[in-house]
Write a protein that holds these residues in place. Sequence first.
Motif, PDB file in Angstrom:
ATOM      1  N   GLU A  95       0.836  -1.205   0.000  1.00 38.34           N
ATOM      2  CA  GLU A  95       0.000   0.000   0.000  1.00 38.34           C
ATOM      3  C   GLU A  95       0.869   1.253   0.000  1.00 38.34           C
ATOM      4  OE1 GLU A  95      -2.501  -0.316   3.419  1.00 38.34           O
ATOM      5  OE2 GLU A  95      -3.733  -1.893   2.538  1.00 38.34           O
ATOM      6  N   ALA A  96       1.952   1.221   0.774  1.00 40.55           N
ATOM      7  CA  ALA A  96       2.848   2.372   0.835  1.00 40.55           C
ATOM      8  C   ALA A  96       3.506   2.615  -0.519  1.00 40.55           C
ATOM      9  CB  ALA A  96       3.913   2.154   1.911  1.00 40.55           C
ATOM     10  N   ILE A  97       3.923   1.547  -1.188  1.00 37.61           N
ATOM     11  CA  ILE A  97       4.541   1.692  -2.509  1.00 37.61           C
ATOM     12  C   ILE A  97       3.558   2.354  -3.475  1.00 37.61           C
ATOM     13  CG2 ILE A  97       5.358   0.405  -4.527  1.00 37.61           C
ATOM     14  CD1 ILE A  97       6.646  -1.587  -2.486  1.00 37.61           C
ATOM     15  N   GLU A  98       2.325   1.888  -3.498  1.00 31.47           N
ATOM     16  CA  GLU A  98       1.320   2.470  -4.390  1.00 31.47           C
ATOM     17  C   GLU A  98       1.038   3.930  -4.040  1.00 31.47           C
ATOM     18  OE1 GLU A  98       0.149   1.243  -7.255  1.00 31.47           O
ATOM     19  OE2 GLU A  98       1.614  -0.339  -6.816  1.00 31.47           O
ATOM     20  N   PHE A  99       0.971   4.243  -2.760  1.00 32.05           N
ATOM     21  CA  PHE A  99       0.726   5.620  -2.326  1.00 32.05           C
ATOM     22  C   PHE A  99       1.826   6.548  -2.845  1.00 32.05           C
ATOM     23  CE2 PHE A  99       1.444   9.091   0.670  1.00 32.05           C
ATOM     24  CZ  PHE A  99       0.187   9.659   0.755  1.00 32.05           C
ATOM     25  N   PHE A 100       3.084   6.181  -2.621  1.00 31.98           N
ATOM     26  CA  PHE A 100       4.185   7.067  -2.984  1.00 31.98           C
ATOM     27  C   PHE A 100       4.444   7.114  -4.488  1.00 31.98           C
ATOM     28  CE2 PHE A 100       5.010   6.515   1.556  1.00 31.98           C
ATOM     29  CZ  PHE A 100       5.092   7.855   1.930  1.00 31.98           C
ATOM     30  N   LYS A 101       4.074   6.075  -5.233  1.00 37.35           N
ATOM     31  CA  LYS A 101       4.220   6.102  -6.689  1.00 37.35           C
ATOM     32  C   LYS A 101       3.375   7.202  -7.315  1.00 37.35           C
ATOM     33  CE  LYS A 101       5.388   1.380  -8.011  1.00 37.35           C
ATOM     34  NZ  LYS A 101       4.872   0.173  -8.694  1.00 37.35           N
TER      35      LYS A 101
END
Length: 77
Positions: free
Chosen positions: A53-59
């Motif tokens: 979820e964090a990866i998708e948020f920051f992308k």
Amino acid sequence: MESEHSLMISYDASIGKDALMAAIEEYGAAIVYDYNNFNFVAIRIPDGKFIGEAIEFFKNVDGVISVQKERIYHLDD
């Protein structure tokens, strides 16, 4: 070895990192290191948050080029 709580985020220097820094604060993450010479930021995501979820948020943050799990390499292996 990959970390389950740390991310390396690269950003476009021509856009800057203001939006990224605001997103880090909004997400509740902590800056581990700001690699100013390399346009990278290492962050630790809060406990209870999932790395995917964090990866998708920051992308999706303006100026972010890539987001990946922090990797640890050992030179003596």
